[in-house]
Design a protein around this motif. Structure first.
Motif, PDB file in Angstrom:
ATOM      1  N   CYS A   1       0.859  -1.177   0.000  1.00 16.22           N
ATOM      2  CA  CYS A   1       0.000   0.000   0.000  1.00 16.22           C
ATOM      3  C   CYS A   1       0.894   1.226   0.000  1.00 16.22           C
ATOM      4  O   CYS A   1       1.616   1.471   0.974  1.00 16.22           O
ATOM      5  N   VAL A   2       0.876   1.943  -1.110  1.00 20.23           N
ATOM      6  CA  VAL A   2       1.693   3.149  -1.245  1.00 20.23           C
ATOM      7  C   VAL A   2       0.875   4.348  -0.815  1.00 20.23           C
ATOM      8  O   VAL A   2      -0.249   4.550  -1.285  1.00 20.23           O
ATOM      9  N   ALA A   3       1.452   5.140   0.061  1.00 17.29           N
ATOM     10  CA  ALA A   3       0.764   6.322   0.572  1.00 17.29           C
ATOM     11  C   ALA A   3       1.365   7.581  -0.034  1.00 17.29           C
ATOM     12  O   ALA A   3       2.568   7.653  -0.282  1.00 17.29           O
ATOM     13  N   SER A   4       0.525   8.566  -0.250  1.00 19.32           N
ATOM     14  CA  SER A   4       0.987   9.869  -0.718  1.00 19.32           C
ATOM     15  C   SER A   4       0.198  10.946  -0.005  1.00 19.32           C
ATOM     16  O   SER A   4      -0.909  10.708   0.482  1.00 19.32           O
ATOM     17  N   GLY A   5       0.793  12.100   0.068  1.00 21.13           N
ATOM     18  CA  GLY A   5       0.115  13.218   0.713  1.00 21.13           C
ATOM     19  C   GLY A   5       0.492  13.428   2.157  1.00 21.13           C
ATOM     20  O   GLY A   5       0.210  14.478   2.730  1.00 21.13           O
ATOM     21  N   ASP A   6       1.101  12.441   2.762  1.00 19.61           N
ATOM     22  CA  ASP A   6       1.573  12.572   4.138  1.00 19.61           C
ATOM     23  C   ASP A   6       2.499  11.402   4.433  1.00 19.61           C
ATOM     24  O   ASP A   6       2.653  10.483   3.606  1.00 19.61           O
ATOM     25  N   THR A   7       3.084  11.380   5.598  1.00 18.80           N
ATOM     26  CA  THR A   7       4.068  10.366   5.973  1.00 18.80           C
ATOM     27  C   THR A   7       3.399   9.242   6.741  1.00 18.80           C
ATOM     28  O   THR A   7       2.723   9.488   7.738  1.00 18.80           O
TER      29      THR A   7
ATOM     30  N   ASN B   1       7.382   5.304   2.325  1.00 16.26           N
ATOM     31  CA  ASN B   1       5.946   5.576   2.494  1.00 16.26           C
ATOM     32  C   ASN B   1       5.072   4.431   1.997  1.00 16.26           C
ATOM     33  O   ASN B   1       4.057   4.641   1.322  1.00 16.26           O
ATOM     34  N   ILE B   2       5.474   3.211   2.341  1.00 16.13           N
ATOM     35  CA  ILE B   2       4.726   2.019   1.924  1.00 16.13           C
ATOM     36  C   ILE B   2       4.472   1.168   3.153  1.00 16.13           C
ATOM     37  O   ILE B   2       5.323   1.116   4.057  1.00 16.13           O
ATOM     38  N   PHE B   3       3.335   0.505   3.184  1.00 19.46           N
ATOM     39  CA  PHE B   3       3.192  -0.548   4.182  1.00 19.46           C
ATOM     40  C   PHE B   3       2.682  -1.809   3.511  1.00 19.46           C
ATOM     41  O   PHE B   3       2.168  -1.768   2.395  1.00 19.46           O
ATOM     42  N   TYR B   4       2.915  -2.914   4.201  1.00 20.23           N
ATOM     43  CA  TYR B   4       2.778  -4.228   3.592  1.00 20.23           C
ATOM     44  C   TYR B   4       1.897  -5.151   4.432  1.00 20.23           C
ATOM     45  O   TYR B   4       1.726  -4.953   5.632  1.00 20.23           O
ATOM     46  N   LEU B   5       1.402  -6.167   3.746  1.00 25.36           N
ATOM     47  CA  LEU B   5       0.789  -7.295   4.422  1.00 25.36           C
ATOM     48  C   LEU B   5       1.374  -8.555   3.804  1.00 25.36           C
ATOM     49  O   LEU B   5       1.061  -8.889   2.660  1.00 25.36           O
ATOM     50  N   GLN B   6       2.239  -9.213   4.537  1.00 26.24           N
ATOM     51  CA  GLN B   6       2.801 -10.494   4.106  1.00 26.24           C
ATOM     52  C   GLN B   6       1.834 -11.589   4.519  1.00 26.24           C
ATOM     53  O   GLN B   6       1.542 -11.729   5.709  1.00 26.24           O
ATOM     54  N   MET B   7       1.372 -12.357   3.543  1.00 21.74           N
ATOM     55  CA  MET B   7       0.385 -13.403   3.804  1.00 21.74           C
ATOM     56  C   MET B   7       0.985 -14.749   3.452  1.00 21.74           C
ATOM     57  O   MET B   7       1.322 -14.999   2.285  1.00 21.74           O
ATOM     58  N   ASN B   8       1.138 -15.596   4.451  1.00 16.51           N
ATOM     59  CA  ASN B   8       1.685 -16.934   4.265  1.00 16.51           C
ATOM     60  C   ASN B   8       0.628 -17.984   4.593  1.00 16.51           C
ATOM     61  O   ASN B   8      -0.380 -17.682   5.237  1.00 16.51           O
ATOM     62  N   SER B   9       0.870 -19.191   4.151  1.00 14.11           N
ATOM     63  CA  SER B   9      -0.033 -20.318   4.422  1.00 14.11           C
ATOM     64  C   SER B   9      -1.470 -19.947   4.077  1.00 14.11           C
ATOM     65  O   SER B   9      -2.396 -20.156   4.880  1.00 14.11           O
ATOM     66  N   LEU B  10      -1.658 -19.402   2.910  1.00 12.15           N
ATOM     67  CA  LEU B  10      -2.980 -18.920   2.519  1.00 12.15           C
ATOM     68  C   LEU B  10      -3.988 -20.056   2.421  1.00 12.15           C
ATOM     69  O   LEU B  10      -3.658 -21.170   1.978  1.00 12.15           O
TER      70      LEU B  10
END
Length: 122
Positions: A21-27, A76-85
């Motif tokens: 998830c890339v964010a823009s406009g703020d930190t 400015n990115i956050f992630y969701l690592q999904m394992n063992s789906l």
């Protein structure tokens, strides 16, 4: 803050995906960041939330131990690592942000939302 998700797709049971998830406009470092998911005709449910101020992340019981939420403040990115789906992980996934989020987190706590990215497990 504006949010754009990516990284969804189709994967087999037991596989992994990483949503971004890339964010823009703020930190992003100033925000609590969350991932939600929704299947048709169901309410959107919280998956994971990353708080500010050193508070431990929140995970729903259904993903605890399999999913990991993280952030990269420099980019400015956050992630969701999904394992063992699993099959039940199939849904549209949304990222969300707000400066203040309660515990446990609720959908109404978040004011900024991405457009969603589809994850299909088969």
């Amino acid at each position: 803050v504006q949010l754009v998700e990516s990284g969804g797709g189709s994967v087999q049971v037991g596989g992994s995906l990483r949503l971004s998830c890339v964010a823009s406009g703020d930190t992003v470092g100033r925000y609590c960041m969350g991932w939600f998911r929704q299947i048709p005709d169901k309410e959107r449910e919280v998956v994971a939330v990353l708080y500010t101020g050193g508070i431990a992340p929140y995970y729903s019981e259904s993903v605890k131990g399999r999913f990991t939420i993280s952030r990269d403040n420099d980019n400015n990115i956050f992630y969701l690592q999904m394992n063992s789906l699993q099959l039940d992980d199939t849904a549209m996934y949304y990222c969300a942000a707000n400066r203040v989020v309660g515990f446990p987190p609720r959908e109404s706590d978040f004011k900024s939302w991405g457009q969603g990215t589809q994850v299909t497990v088969s």
